[in-house]
Design a protein around this motif. Sequence first.
Motif, mmCIF file in Angstrom:
data_model
loop_
_atom_site.group_PDB
_atom_site.id
_atom_site.type_symbol
_atom_site.label_atom_id
_atom_site.label_comp_id
_atom_site.label_asym_id
_atom_site.label_seq_id
_atom_site.Cartn_x
_atom_site.Cartn_y
_atom_site.Cartn_z
ATOM 1 N N LEU A 282 -10.489 -83.011 37.753
ATOM 2 C CA LEU A 282 -10.108 -81.709 37.211
ATOM 3 C C LEU A 282 -8.885 -81.130 37.906
ATOM 4 C CD1 LEU A 282 -13.640 -80.132 36.625
ATOM 5 C CD2 LEU A 282 -12.158 -81.299 34.992
ATOM 6 N N ALA A 283 -8.813 -81.267 39.216
ATOM 7 C CA ALA A 283 -7.636 -80.775 39.932
ATOM 8 C C ALA A 283 -6.390 -81.528 39.487
ATOM 9 C CB ALA A 283 -7.843 -80.922 41.436
ATOM 10 N N LEU B 138 0.197 -78.818 35.211
ATOM 11 C CA LEU B 138 0.455 -77.768 34.228
ATOM 12 C C LEU B 138 0.498 -76.372 34.830
ATOM 13 C CD1 LEU B 138 -1.875 -79.350 31.592
ATOM 14 C CD2 LEU B 138 0.537 -78.832 31.150
ATOM 15 N N LYS B 139 0.284 -76.268 36.132
ATOM 16 C CA LYS B 139 0.153 -74.934 36.722
ATOM 17 C C LYS B 139 1.421 -74.106 36.588
ATOM 18 C CE LYS B 139 1.321 -76.341 41.461
ATOM 19 N NZ LYS B 139 0.862 -76.387 42.864
ATOM 20 N N ALA C 58 -8.825 -73.983 41.106
ATOM 21 C CA ALA C 58 -8.418 -73.604 42.464
ATOM 22 C C ALA C 58 -7.771 -74.787 43.178
ATOM 23 C CB ALA C 58 -9.624 -73.092 43.250
ATOM 24 N N ALA C 59 -8.416 -75.961 43.076
ATOM 25 C CA ALA C 59 -7.866 -77.143 43.747
ATOM 26 C C ALA C 59 -6.546 -77.578 43.120
ATOM 27 C CB ALA C 59 -8.880 -78.286 43.674
ATOM 28 N N VAL D 229 -6.162 -67.235 41.539
ATOM 29 C CA VAL D 229 -7.359 -66.713 40.909
ATOM 30 C C VAL D 229 -7.040 -65.604 39.913
ATOM 31 C CG1 VAL D 229 -7.787 -65.005 42.730
ATOM 32 C CG2 VAL D 229 -9.705 -65.871 41.367
ATOM 33 N N GLN D 230 -5.950 -64.839 40.150
ATOM 34 C CA GLN D 230 -5.603 -63.750 39.236
ATOM 35 C C GLN D 230 -5.095 -64.255 37.885
ATOM 36 O OE1 GLN D 230 -4.292 -64.281 42.235
ATOM 37 N NE2 GLN D 230 -2.067 -63.944 42.294
ATOM 38 N N GLN D 231 -4.797 -65.552 37.778
ATOM 39 C CA GLN D 231 -4.364 -66.125 36.495
ATOM 40 C C GLN D 231 -5.521 -66.706 35.696
ATOM 41 O OE1 GLN D 231 -1.192 -68.971 36.937
ATOM 42 N NE2 GLN D 231 0.204 -67.516 37.912
#
Length: 417
Positions: free
Chosen positions: A328-329, A335-336, A364-365, A370-372
């Motif tokens: 998942l990370a 794409l982050k 997170a990884a 977190v605000q996104q």
Amino acid sequence: MHDLQSWLARLEQLHPTEIELGLARVSAVAHALDVQVPARRVITVAGTNGKGSCVRSMEALLLAGNHSVGAYSSPHLLRFNERVRIGGEEVSDAALIEAFEAVEQARGETSLTYFEFTTLAAFWLFKRADVEFALLEVGLGGRLDAVNLVDADITIITSVAVDHEAWLGSDREVIGREKAGILRAGKTFVCADPQPPASVVDIASKLGCDSYYVGHEFSLQGNHYRFDAKPELVLGLPALQLPPPSVAAAITALALAGELPGADQVCEVLENLRMPGRCQALQWQGQNLVLDVGHNPAAAEYLASWLARNPVTGRTLALVAAMADKDLAGLIAPLKEAVDHWYPALLPDNPRAAGEDQLLAGLAAGGVPVQQVNTPCMAVSSQLQRAAAALAAGDRLLVFGSFFTVAEVLQLTQEPT
């Protein structure tokens, strides 16, 4: 049984496990059916990503050249019939049922998995239709996949990346060895991976394959395709909607088969070629959506590059739902930078799907602040409505993470007729 859905439900229960790699059982039934050679010419495609796009490209180009073609691919998105096409058209329910009945009679007491059973059915349909070309997409790996019971005239490996570790291994050399199991001694081999594992190159060499590697014998730079072996070929291509390495492999394979249509036809076909679930852009309720079945890091890297090449004036939001056994990370990280806000979603009816804790940990990884991230996680249908409501003019919503995710969104967004 007189309807397709009843057959498919039964096939899911025939074998004690969903996957059992190995060719002994399926080969025995293939001999009983006499489908070991399902077409006059066979091209088999393996690879971590890009297999379906390669098959679709070859299919369209061969049809443009007036060849009879059978294409077999998996999985499907909305209808099982998508997996088996003859002459560019999905086969009918009635034809599939007839094929299933033939396999059922031939197998006797032999237990077959869902994929093995349906693969044999596709071969039976291709042979009955006497297609000139059978284009076969490997389901998992290569060496022990049911598709590999057929000796292909041309084999293609589109890419080798880490995926399905539980079945194929956790490094590219081991995975490459599995995929190279489709190669045959002295036959033609096309490789679209720019950095093929040594295991692939070594097997091709030991088998004496007539081998063609991207970046060596053929290349695709921008819209410029070049084949440097004999006969030499240079093509100026349109902007491609499907992954360029897969398209380049398709062109190369058909050039080697002596069946590539003329340059004008090639360009016309590729300019209009689309594939559901692969960087698929659509409009829904006046909103811009992009759907992609990518579910591993390599697919996410390609998706990020596609988004960069196709920018929007506003933001990119992403709905992601994935399987728990995926990286998942690694799926998120590429794409982050391309995504402004994330909507992690659940597939509650799928026992393999990642839950809320896994999705949030993966985000997170993967480096997403977190605000996104819009929480709490909801089912895909609820997150789709939630994300769509947040879209403004010039924005788009990316939906990705698995075939199941895209299939559900396609069903939800289908306009009533």
